[in-house]
Design a protein around this motif. Structure first.
Motif, PDB file in Angstrom:
ATOM      1  N   UNK A  74       0.822  -1.207   0.000  1.00 22.05           N
ATOM      2  CA  UNK A  74       0.000   0.000   0.000  1.00 22.05           C
ATOM      3  C   UNK A  74       0.859   1.263   0.000  1.00 22.05           C
ATOM      4  N   UNK A  75       0.220   2.385  -0.285  1.00 27.56           N
ATOM      5  CA  UNK A  75       0.924   3.669  -0.284  1.00 27.56           C
ATOM      6  C   UNK A  75       1.454   3.998   1.105  1.00 27.56           C
ATOM      7  N   UNK A  89       8.113   3.209   4.969  1.00 28.32           N
ATOM      8  CA  UNK A  89       9.453   2.685   4.682  1.00 28.32           C
ATOM      9  C   UNK A  89      10.394   3.835   4.310  1.00 28.32           C
ATOM     10  N   UNK A  90       9.894   4.749   3.502  1.00 21.37           N
ATOM     11  CA  UNK A  90      10.685   5.906   3.068  1.00 21.37           C
ATOM     12  C   UNK A  90      11.124   6.745   4.268  1.00 21.37           C
ATOM     13  N   UNK A 117      11.079   1.348  -3.753  1.00 21.47           N
ATOM     14  CA  UNK A 117      10.616   0.910  -2.433  1.00 21.47           C
ATOM     15  C   UNK A 117       9.512  -0.133  -2.573  1.00 21.47           C
ATOM     16  N   UNK A 118       8.591   0.102  -3.506  1.00 25.81           N
ATOM     17  CA  UNK A 118       7.495  -0.857  -3.708  1.00 25.81           C
ATOM     18  C   UNK A 118       8.052  -2.229  -4.074  1.00 25.81           C
ATOM     19  N   UNK A 119       9.074  -2.251  -4.910  1.00 24.10           N
ATOM     20  CA  UNK A 119       9.685  -3.521  -5.316  1.00 24.10           C
ATOM     21  C   UNK A 119      10.366  -4.197  -4.126  1.00 24.10           C
ATOM     22  N   UNK A 142      18.203  13.530  -0.689  1.00 29.09           N
ATOM     23  CA  UNK A 142      18.804  13.409  -2.010  1.00 29.09           C
ATOM     24  C   UNK A 142      17.772  13.005  -3.052  1.00 29.09           C
ATOM     25  N   UNK A 143      16.792  12.175  -2.630  1.00 22.94           N
ATOM     26  CA  UNK A 143      15.752  11.729  -3.550  1.00 22.94           C
ATOM     27  C   UNK A 143      14.386  11.890  -2.894  1.00 22.94           C
ATOM     28  N   UNK A 144      13.433  12.385  -3.669  1.00 26.20           N
ATOM     29  CA  UNK A 144      12.076  12.540  -3.155  1.00 26.20           C
ATOM     30  C   UNK A 144      11.369  11.193  -3.160  1.00 26.20           C
ATOM     31  N   UNK A 145      10.247  11.132  -2.464  1.00 25.26           N
ATOM     32  CA  UNK A 145       9.473   9.896  -2.409  1.00 25.26           C
ATOM     33  C   UNK A 145       9.033   9.464  -3.807  1.00 25.26           C
ATOM     34  N   UNK A 146       8.633  10.425  -4.629  1.00 20.10           N
ATOM     35  CA  UNK A 146       8.181  10.079  -5.984  1.00 20.10           C
ATOM     36  C   UNK A 146       9.297   9.447  -6.813  1.00 20.10           C
ATOM     37  N   UNK A 147      10.549   9.849  -6.549  1.00 22.22           N
ATOM     38  CA  UNK A 147      11.684   9.314  -7.306  1.00 22.22           C
ATOM     39  C   UNK A 147      11.997   7.870  -6.924  1.00 22.22           C
TER      40      UNK A 147
END
Length: 279
Positions: free
Chosen positions: A127-128, A134-135, A249-251, A239-244
């Motif tokens: 899920x989102x 996790x992020x 992360x999902x994988x 360094x990286x946004x959640x969208x990036x």
């Protein structure tokens, strides 16, 4: 439980041998485990220990390797009972070349992957909220205390650096002074973006420690250059946004929860087999 008559006879012989004294015990000295109608001998265990480079004369290591062997046998039995095709030689050899694992481990891995696809993959949903949690929790995604800087770098010329600083103090825009005086420009301008405070030199970090957005520090001597900095803003920067990294992360979560679900399913399936360990 699929306990064939032949296995019953074998098990009875094992038990009688244990109870029958030293002479009869010699009959089963070579048996370390039984999985239904499959026997694992001491020589099999020793060969597997050597193959895995496991420590010798270590009971814990022997037990772990033996349990792995038992699991592999059960996996193959389940795989075959479902009528799945034999592991292809080309597929196994390709995995051996890519991973460096043994042919035996490659075949077992392929069987487990096929069973995981069939039994648990579709049941795992990421899920989102799981992705966001996790992020937020993982060190590699956490932000660092950082500063957003404009920079002027002048190659070893103290007088030129002093003149640039004087023009800045007179109110000339930093970007204009940088274009005129700086010997190094980032992407054609003064803005060098966000820099983690931990990555700054001690001298620059100390000079910037009490600054407010818009403040200017320098010239500072740095590796043959005279450096002048303007603080644009400070804060926690990632360094990286959640969208990036969402797909990454999902994988990761998909694989993690699939493995947990598969191990749970396999443990349940193993309970349907007669497993005797005599180590």
């Amino acid at each position: 439980m699929r306990f064939q008559s032949a296995v019953s006879v074998l098990f009875c012989l094992v038990m009688l041998a244990i109870a029958g004294g030293r002479a009869r015990a010699e009959m089963i000295d070579g048996i370390v485990a039984v999985v239904d109608d499959t026997i694992i001998m001491v020589s099999d265990l020793e060969e597997r220990m050597e193959e895995l480079d496991a420590p010798k004369n270590n009971k814990n290591a022997e037990r772990q390797v033996l349990e792995l062997m038992v699991e592999d046998i059960v996996v193959k039995k389940i795989y075959d009972s479902l009528g799945l095709p034999p592991v292809g030689e080309d597929e196994a050899e390709d995995l051996v070349k890519k991973s460096g694992m043994s042919r035996r481990d490659a075949e077992s891995y392929i069987r487990k992957a096929a069973l995981m696809d069939m039994m648990v993959r579709s049941r795992v949903v990421v899920t989102e909220n799981m992705i966001r949690n996790y992020y937020e929790s993982q060190e590699q995604y956490r932000g660092k205390e950082s500063v957003h800087l404009n920079q002027i770098l002048i190659r070893g010329d103290g007088a030129k650096a002093a003149k640039a600083r004087a023009e800045l103090d007179a109110g000339r825009p930093f970007a204009e002074v940088a274009k005129q005086y700086s010997d190094v420009l980032s992407s054609g301008g003064a803005d060098i973006g966000w820099v983690a405070v931990a990555d700054l030199s001690e001298e620059v970090s100390r000079a910037l420690s009490t600054t407010e957005p818009g403040d200017i520090v320098g010239p500072l001597s740095m590796n043959g250059y005279q450096a002048i900095y303007q603080l644009v803003e400070r804060g926690v920067h990632r360094e990286k946004s959640l969208s990036e990294v969402r797909d990454e992360i999902a994988d990761t979560l998909q694989k993690k929860h699939q493995l947990e679900a598969f191990n749970h399913w396999l443990k349940k399936m193993m309970s349907e087999y007669f497993i005797g360990i005599y180590l």
